[in-house]
Scaffold this motif. Structure first.
Motif, PDB file in Angstrom:
ATOM      1  N   GLN A  30       0.752  -1.237   0.028  1.00  0.00           N
ATOM      2  CA  GLN A  30      -0.052  -0.087  -0.032  1.00  0.00           C
ATOM      3  C   GLN A  30       0.914   1.138  -0.070  1.00  0.00           C
ATOM      4  OE1 GLN A  30      -2.478  -0.670   3.478  1.00  0.00           O
ATOM      5  NE2 GLN A  30      -3.876  -2.106   2.311  1.00  0.00           N
ATOM      6  N   ASP A  49       5.494   2.636   2.335  1.00  0.00           N
ATOM      7  CA  ASP A  49       4.264   2.163   2.409  1.00  0.00           C
ATOM      8  C   ASP A  49       3.414   2.412   3.812  1.00  0.00           C
ATOM      9  OD1 ASP A  49       5.044   0.576   4.567  1.00  0.00           O
ATOM     10  OD2 ASP A  49       4.952  -1.358   3.289  1.00  0.00           O
ATOM     11  N   ARG A  50       2.374   2.144   3.984  1.00  0.00           N
ATOM     12  CA  ARG A  50       1.691   2.548   5.168  1.00  0.00           C
ATOM     13  C   ARG A  50       2.176   2.157   6.479  1.00  0.00           C
ATOM     14  NH1 ARG A  50      -2.375   5.688   3.328  1.00  0.00           N
ATOM     15  NH2 ARG A  50      -3.102   5.478   1.707  1.00  0.00           N
ATOM     16  N   SER A  51       2.976   1.158   6.333  1.00  0.00           N
ATOM     17  CA  SER A  51       3.695   0.506   7.472  1.00  0.00           C
ATOM     18  C   SER A  51       4.876   1.125   7.739  1.00  0.00           C
ATOM     19  CB  SER A  51       3.701  -0.939   7.642  1.00  0.00           C
ATOM     20  OG  SER A  51       4.521  -1.555   6.458  1.00  0.00           O
ATOM     21  N   TRP A  84       2.391   4.863   0.260  1.00  0.00           N
ATOM     22  CA  TRP A  84       1.706   5.939   0.719  1.00  0.00           C
ATOM     23  C   TRP A  84       2.493   7.261   0.283  1.00  0.00           C
ATOM     24  CZ3 TRP A  84       4.354   8.522   4.976  1.00  0.00           C
ATOM     25  CH2 TRP A  84       3.721   9.547   5.601  1.00  0.00           C
TER      26      TRP A  84
END
Length: 151
Positions: free
Chosen positions: A43, A99-101, A45
């Motif tokens: 994902q 990414d989102r993490s 970001w």
């Protein structure tokens, strides 16, 4: 399919978790050989390879040291490949991302190397390939400058 798998294995061995896990499936599409790539979902970001994001990238990579280490690790690998006349494709939008993490991910991991000898096989000096390789070189230089600033 073998060429895709070979490049993917090269990326995965060198970059580890920065590259999403992928499974390649050989198939026929309309009676012609084809390949389906099933990749782990990442994902995106934040786009790290866009020079317009330099200050924000610097801030985030300093704020999250693990991501900063992953980023500099990626840049070292890309620099080593470039020294071997293998330029990693950095022309896409959002292919080297946070990414989102808060992990660095290279999500454009198929047919990702341009080889110097590819330029000599084209007729036009101003070919699209030459332009893409030039963009990759400039973006790699940007990433190298950014990696130095993170430290």
């Amino acid at each position: 399919m073998k060429a895709l798998q070979r490049e993917y294995r090269r990326l995965k061995r060198a970059l580890g978790d920065i590259v999403p896990r992928t499974l390649f499936v050989h198939t026929d599409v309309d009676g012609r050989p084809g390949v389906i790539a099933l990749a782990e979902v990442a994902q995106p970001w934040f786009d790290l390879a866009n020079p317009g994001n330099e200050e924000e990238s610097l801030h985030l990579l300093q704020l999250w040291p693990d991501a900063g280490h992953q980023f500099t690790f990626f840049v070292r690998a890309a620099t080593a490949w470039a020294a071997q006349d293998m330029m990693i494709d950095l022309t896409g939008d959002s292919n080297l991302v946070l990414d989102r993490s808060r992990a660095v991910r290279f999500i454009d991991s198929f047919r990702v190397f341009f080889y110097a000898d590819m330029l000599y096989s084209t007729d036009a000096a101003d070919s699209a390939l030459e332009q893409r390789i030039d963009i990759c070189r400039r973006r790699l230089a940007y990433l190298q400058r950014l990696a130095k600033r993170i430290r």
